[in-house]
Design a protein around this motif. Structure first.
Motif, PDB file in Angstrom:
ATOM      1  N   GLY A  17       0.856  -1.187   0.000  1.00  0.00           N
ATOM      2  CA  GLY A  17       0.000   0.000   0.000  1.00  0.00           C
ATOM      3  C   GLY A  17       0.892   1.237   0.000  1.00  0.00           C
ATOM      4  O   GLY A  17       2.127   1.117  -0.043  1.00  0.00           O
ATOM      5  N   VAL A  19       1.793   3.222   2.325  1.00  0.00           N
ATOM      6  CA  VAL A  19       2.731   3.277   3.452  1.00  0.00           C
ATOM      7  C   VAL A  19       3.822   2.221   3.297  1.00  0.00           C
ATOM      8  O   VAL A  19       5.003   2.498   3.534  1.00  0.00           O
ATOM      9  CB  VAL A  19       1.975   3.151   4.799  1.00  0.00           C
ATOM     10  N   ASP A  38       2.715  -8.283  -1.407  1.00  0.00           N
ATOM     11  CA  ASP A  38       1.298  -7.897  -1.295  1.00  0.00           C
ATOM     12  C   ASP A  38       0.400  -8.976  -1.917  1.00  0.00           C
ATOM     13  O   ASP A  38       0.744  -9.598  -2.919  1.00  0.00           O
ATOM     14  CB  ASP A  38       1.016  -6.556  -1.979  1.00  0.00           C
ATOM     15  N   LEU A  50      -9.414   0.832  -3.896  1.00  0.00           N
ATOM     16  CA  LEU A  50     -10.717   1.357  -3.483  1.00  0.00           C
ATOM     17  C   LEU A  50     -11.050   2.729  -4.072  1.00  0.00           C
ATOM     18  O   LEU A  50     -12.212   3.064  -4.246  1.00  0.00           O
ATOM     19  CB  LEU A  50     -10.803   1.455  -1.942  1.00  0.00           C
TER      20      LEU A  50
END
Ligand SMILES: Cc1cc2nc3c(=O)[nH]c(=O)nc-3n(C[C@H](O)[C@H](O)[C@H](O)COP(=O)(O)OP(=O)(O)OC[C@H]3O[C@@H](n4cnc5c(N)ncnc54)[C@H](O)[C@@H]3O)c2cc1C
Length: 367
Positions: A17, A19, A38, A50
């Motif tokens: 992600g 971060v 991931d 999203l």
């Protein structure tokens, strides 16, 4: 028992992600070798999965930037540091091994769903709300056919020439998948959804409606309520309940559920780390868990005053990188350096220094 290690490195970041990506960048500046893993087939976490096209307005110095663009920029920034990304891999297991610095091997082993084994001395969990995994078809147990006739992941349409393929869902990925199959003419395609309204943008809707109008895609409206198996055990059809309470069989050879993604904390909850409401408890100096060598940054962690914002995650990743470097090099002073003036950092980033200023490249650790 320790499985054969496929990748030996200093640190592993769980989660690509925003971060996790920035964590890898900061570790790179500290010359800590790391790999990022991931569950999704792409980087960017929530931003990419999203809200890829929604603008973010509160990143420092950036007036507006959508989730996809932020992901692109983070990857671009990371590129010179050549950090390997392992996508489509869920980290399923954490094994504790030797003491830090022991000559006989890494301190931790991480295992993934794809059979990779990472040996490392530090783990940074940047797992957000958990691994983004495809939503399963509700109320039906399709596990006997998963991987054979039911596929949640990427598909290669040409293998189903002449077969009946049912794509299920009202998402953009369902519509795109049905269109891709229909446009390649590789299969008889049915799109199964509760209603004839789809959660997709106008352009995609227009392409979908024209494919339905032309008969390339059949639309089936209803909810699956049972799986019908043939005598030889194959999945033969789904029993569908329609809005007017009728039942009918929808024959198929292949089922492709495209119902969106849901985050699942999954194995991380079982690693014996302190959790508060499904969040990993960390300190605010090093973003370390109570277990030496394991750190947590971004939406997955909690501490007094925690806010789930990108800018907070980036701050946490920066301090965690200093702490990881210190953990890996005990007794060594980890100096603060500026990217504007440090020749070492500029070399790492592959940028040509504008002016040579040897004296200002390092600041004291107390700075
Ligand atoms: C609609 C929406 C709008 C937002 N707008 C803003 C905004 O305007 N400003 C702002 O600051 N913040 C905003 N946020 C919040 C921001 O997106 C999050 O704070 C940020 O994404 C957190 O990043 P992260 O890397 O910690 O976690 P995530 O983005 O959730 O990434 C975590 C990654 O870890 C992976 N993962 C988890 N477990 C595993 C495992 N076991 N194995 C492998 N991979 C795993 C997941 O698949 C995921 O890709 C918004 C969030 C949403 C949902």
């Amino acid at each position: 028992m320790v499985a054969a290690v496929s990748h030996r490195t200093d640190a592993v970041v769980i989660g690509a992600g925003p971060v996790g990506l920035y964590q890898a960048f900061q570790l790179g500046l500290q010359e800590v070798r790391c790999h990022v893993i991931d569950a999704l087939p792409h980087a960017g976490g929530q931003c990419a999965a999203l809200y890829p096209a929604k603008p973010i307005y509160d990143l420092p110095g950036i007036v507006a930037c959508d989730g996809q663009a932020l992901t692109r920029q983070l990857l671009r920034q990371l590129q010179p540091l050549q950090v390997p990304l392992h996508l489509g891999q869920v980290v399923t297991g954490l094994q504790r091994l030797s003491a830090p610095g022991a000559a006989d091997g890494p301190r931790f082993c991480l295992h993934t769903s794809g059979g990779l084994v990472f040996g490392c001395d530090a783990v940074i969990i940047a797992a957000g709300a958990g691994a983004f995994l495809p939503r399963k078809v509700p109320l039906l147990d399709l596990s006997p056919w998963e991987g054979r006739q039911v596929h949640y992941g990427e598909v290669t349409p040409d293998v189903w020439v002449g077969q009946s393929v049912v794509v299920m869902g009202g998402t953009a990925s369902a519509a795109e998948c049905a269109l891709q199959l229909a446009e390649q003419g590789a299969a008889r395609v049915t799109l199964l959804h509760r209603t004839d309204r789809f959660d997709i943008d106008a352009e995609l809707d227009e392409r979908l409606q024209s494919a339905i109008g032309a008969g390339w895609i059949r639309l089936a409206l209803g909810q699956p309520v049972a799986a019908i198996a043939a005598a030889d055990g194959r999945l033969e059809a789904l029993e569908i309940a329609t809005a007017d309470d009728q039942r009918r069989a929808l024959p198929l050879d292949v089922l492709l559920p495209r119902l969106g993604l849901s985050p699942q904390l999954g194995p991380i909850a079982d690693w014996g780390l302190a959790l508060q409401r499904k969040h990993l408890v960390v300190d605010t100096e090093r973003f370390a868990t109570a277990e030496p060598g394991i750190f947590a940054v971004g939406d997955i962690n909690t501490y007094p005053g925690k806010r789930k914002l990108l800018v907070c995650g980036f701050h946490e990743a920066t301090l965690a990188a200093f702490a990881v470097a210190q953990w890996l090099r005990p007794g060594q002073r980890i100096a603060l350096e500026y990217t504007t003036t440090s020749a070492r950092l500029q070399r790492l980033l592959g940028v040509v220094p504008q002016a040579t200023d040897q004296s200002s490249s390092r600041m004291g650790s107390g700075a």
